[in-house]
Scaffold this active site. Sequence first.
Site, mmCIF file in Angstrom:
data_model
loop_
_atom_site.group_PDB
_atom_site.id
_atom_site.type_symbol
_atom_site.label_atom_id
_atom_site.label_comp_id
_atom_site.label_asym_id
_atom_site.label_seq_id
_atom_site.Cartn_x
_atom_site.Cartn_y
_atom_site.Cartn_z
ATOM 1 N N CYS A 114 0.825 -1.217 0.000
ATOM 2 C CA CYS A 114 0.000 0.000 0.000
ATOM 3 C C CYS A 114 0.860 1.268 0.000
ATOM 4 O O CYS A 114 0.362 2.360 -0.297
ATOM 5 C CB CYS A 114 -0.948 0.017 1.197
ATOM 6 S SG CYS A 114 -2.066 -1.406 1.195
ATOM 7 N N HIS B 6 -4.101 6.898 1.567
ATOM 8 C CA HIS B 6 -4.356 5.497 1.222
ATOM 9 C C HIS B 6 -5.738 5.080 1.716
ATOM 10 O O HIS B 6 -6.147 5.410 2.829
ATOM 11 C CB HIS B 6 -3.283 4.605 1.839
ATOM 12 C CG HIS B 6 -3.552 3.160 1.606
ATOM 13 N ND1 HIS B 6 -3.765 2.647 0.343
ATOM 14 C CD2 HIS B 6 -3.700 2.121 2.467
ATOM 15 C CE1 HIS B 6 -4.019 1.360 0.446
ATOM 16 N NE2 HIS B 6 -3.980 1.016 1.714
ATOM 17 N N ASN C 36 -10.059 -1.655 -0.838
ATOM 18 C CA ASN C 36 -8.635 -1.318 -0.784
ATOM 19 C C ASN C 36 -7.954 -1.900 -2.024
ATOM 20 O O ASN C 36 -7.867 -3.118 -2.168
ATOM 21 C CB ASN C 36 -8.039 -1.906 0.500
ATOM 22 C CG ASN C 36 -6.558 -1.585 0.672
ATOM 23 O OD1 ASN C 36 -5.925 -1.054 -0.233
ATOM 24 N ND2 ASN C 36 -6.016 -1.927 1.823
HETATM 25 C C1 LIG Z 1 -10.150 -5.655 9.492
HETATM 26 C C2 LIG Z 1 -10.990 -4.726 10.343
HETATM 27 C C3 LIG Z 1 -12.082 -4.101 9.510
HETATM 28 C C4 LIG Z 1 -11.618 -5.557 11.446
HETATM 29 O O1 LIG Z 1 -12.442 -4.730 12.246
HETATM 30 P P1 LIG Z 1 -12.517 -4.987 13.811
HETATM 31 O O2 LIG Z 1 -13.583 -4.131 14.343
HETATM 32 O O3 LIG Z 1 -11.114 -4.812 14.300
HETATM 33 O O4 LIG Z 1 -13.004 -6.464 13.872
HETATM 34 P P2 LIG Z 1 -12.264 -7.752 14.515
HETATM 35 O O5 LIG Z 1 -11.143 -8.205 13.623
HETATM 36 O O6 LIG Z 1 -11.937 -7.442 15.950
HETATM 37 O O7 LIG Z 1 -13.414 -8.801 14.449
HETATM 38 C C5 LIG Z 1 -14.577 -8.662 15.224
HETATM 39 C C6 LIG Z 1 -15.484 -9.835 14.955
HETATM 40 O O8 LIG Z 1 -16.005 -9.730 13.619
HETATM 41 C C7 LIG Z 1 -15.769 -10.946 12.907
HETATM 42 N N1 LIG Z 1 -15.527 -10.629 11.499
HETATM 43 C C8 LIG Z 1 -14.350 -10.388 10.883
HETATM 44 N N2 LIG Z 1 -14.567 -10.152 9.582
HETATM 45 C C9 LIG Z 1 -15.895 -10.229 9.382
HETATM 46 C C10 LIG Z 1 -16.723 -10.081 8.250
HETATM 47 N N3 LIG Z 1 -16.223 -9.796 7.037
HETATM 48 N N4 LIG Z 1 -18.054 -10.224 8.425
HETATM 49 C C11 LIG Z 1 -18.593 -10.511 9.616
HETATM 50 N N5 LIG Z 1 -17.852 -10.674 10.733
HETATM 51 C C12 LIG Z 1 -16.518 -10.531 10.608
HETATM 52 C C13 LIG Z 1 -14.567 -11.561 13.565
HETATM 53 O O9 LIG Z 1 -14.544 -12.952 13.352
HETATM 54 C C14 LIG Z 1 -14.796 -11.192 15.018
HETATM 55 O O10 LIG Z 1 -15.716 -12.103 15.542
HETATM 56 P P3 LIG Z 1 -15.549 -12.655 17.056
HETATM 57 O O11 LIG Z 1 -15.623 -11.420 17.923
HETATM 58 O O12 LIG Z 1 -16.702 -13.568 17.185
HETATM 59 O O13 LIG Z 1 -14.207 -13.309 17.079
HETATM 60 C C15 LIG Z 1 -10.127 -3.620 10.976
HETATM 61 O O14 LIG Z 1 -9.324 -4.151 11.988
HETATM 62 C C16 LIG Z 1 -9.247 -2.961 9.954
HETATM 63 O O15 LIG Z 1 -9.710 -2.374 9.000
HETATM 64 N N6 LIG Z 1 -7.922 -2.992 10.153
HETATM 65 C C17 LIG Z 1 -6.990 -2.464 9.188
HETATM 66 C C18 LIG Z 1 -6.856 -3.398 8.038
HETATM 67 C C19 LIG Z 1 -6.013 -2.839 6.925
HETATM 68 O O16 LIG Z 1 -5.837 -1.656 6.830
HETATM 69 N N7 LIG Z 1 -5.530 -3.713 6.050
HETATM 70 C C20 LIG Z 1 -4.777 -3.321 4.913
HETATM 71 C C21 LIG Z 1 -3.383 -3.004 5.272
HETATM 72 S S1 LIG Z 1 -2.682 -1.732 4.389
#
Ligand SMILES: CC(C)(COP(=O)(O)OP(=O)(O)OC[C@H]1O[C@@H](n2cnc3c(N)ncnc32)[C@H](O)[C@@H]1OP(=O)(O)O)[C@@H](O)C(=O)NCCC(=O)NCCS
Length: 356
Positions: A112, A279, A309
């Site tokens: 990214c 980004h 993304n």
């Molecule tokens: C990935 C992201 C959206 C996750 O959001 P979050 O609020 O942190 O969610 P979590 O990972 O803590 O997951 C929470 C719950 O949702 C669930 N979950 C994850 N993805 C899911 C989806 N697509 N649909 C439904 N539920 C989902 C998880 O399993 C978890 O369930 P649990 O509590 O029963 O274990 C967030 O962390 C994020 O955007 N991070 C940055 C990612 C990024 O920038 N990546 C590119 C790098 S440049």
Amino acid sequence: MGSVIIGTGVAVPPRIVTNDDLAAIMDTSDEWIRSRTGVRQRHIADPGVGASDLAADAVVEALRDAAVAPEDVDVLITATMTPDQFAPGISGMVQDRCGLGHIASFDLRQQCGGYLYGLDLADALLRSGKARCVVVVGAEVHSGYMPYGASWEILRGQRSGPADPVDHAAATEARGWAVLFGDGAGAAVLATDDGPGTGFVGSVLRTDGSHADLIEVPGVGFRHQPYVDAAQLEARAHWPSMNGMELFRQAVTCMPAAVREVLAGADLTVDDLSLVIAHQANDRILDGVRKQLGVDADLVPSNIARYGNTTAATLPILLHEQRAAGRIEPGDLVCFTAFGAGAHWGASLYRVPGAR
Ligand SMILES: CC(C)(COP(=O)(O)OP(=O)(O)OC[C@H]1O[C@@H](n2cnc3c(N)ncnc32)[C@H](O)[C@@H]1OP(=O)(O)O)[C@@H](O)C(=O)NCCC(=O)NCCS
């Protein structure tokens, strides 16, 4: 002598997959994806379409926009984390397809952060006189990562559901990262400019390899002998592995810090900014960046709802859209910032040529 952007172009595959489409093949929902990430849909490439194809289309459009002939390009920089094949990289494929001469071309692997690094390198080449015209393109086909199996047929409208339970389970296992990404490409043409104080007026590029494991594809590499085998595939080592929460924290800290650092280095402040091209990883990350900088959504626009993304392609796609919308005026100060796997991040400042 400085360097200025004289043309931009974008290429996205026509097929769109909405959040509801994904909810038909895995355990997720439009509400979850929208509220956690801001993504509503993403473009996906058909099999046989590679990052080089999208990149070439974006470069052709950018050259047309800049009114530059292919033979007048001196250097091509391609940024991708999803090359068509393991080796070689895509720069030669794009050079050939675009009818560029036998010029220098190379791939960047800063994920990214790749486009930000590409812009900075292009500026250095132009500023030093080593080149007079450089094209920088970011392109990704993330669809190849998605473990959707026969469910691809449902997403492509070739049959209706329900999904096979094994495919459904695999897609659900991948949902934490699979719903975030989309395919696309964006390109810009840069040329030398004699205007005083215009073009790229500062940059900060940073790396912290101790955070490389925050998002990585740990398998299919030459630490393994052979570099790909059934055991790695069984262990899902060819899938991205992501620590979403920690990535989130790093991104909302590092991008604003880089923006402030590059501004301070140029004796400018946040108040001098006309636009921030950041980004596009998650709308909540963009909210965090706005909050840290004390600015509103108008200054840090988002298009993640429509593309997801697209990694190395997010900056040039947003740049192209903002130019097309008339948001980039002569004299404006534009800041580019990105944070990506590696971890690689930074910010650069661009003064649009011409008086306000
Ligand atoms: C990935 C992201 C959206 C996750 O959001 P979050 O609020 O942190 O969610 P979590 O990972 O803590 O997951 C929470 C719950 O949702 C669930 N979950 C994850 N993805 C899911 C989806 N697509 N649909 C439904 N539920 C989902 C998880 O399993 C978890 O369930 P649990 O509590 O029963 O274990 C967030 O962390 C994020 O955007 N991070 C940055 C990612 C990024 O920038 N990546 C590119 C790098 S440049």
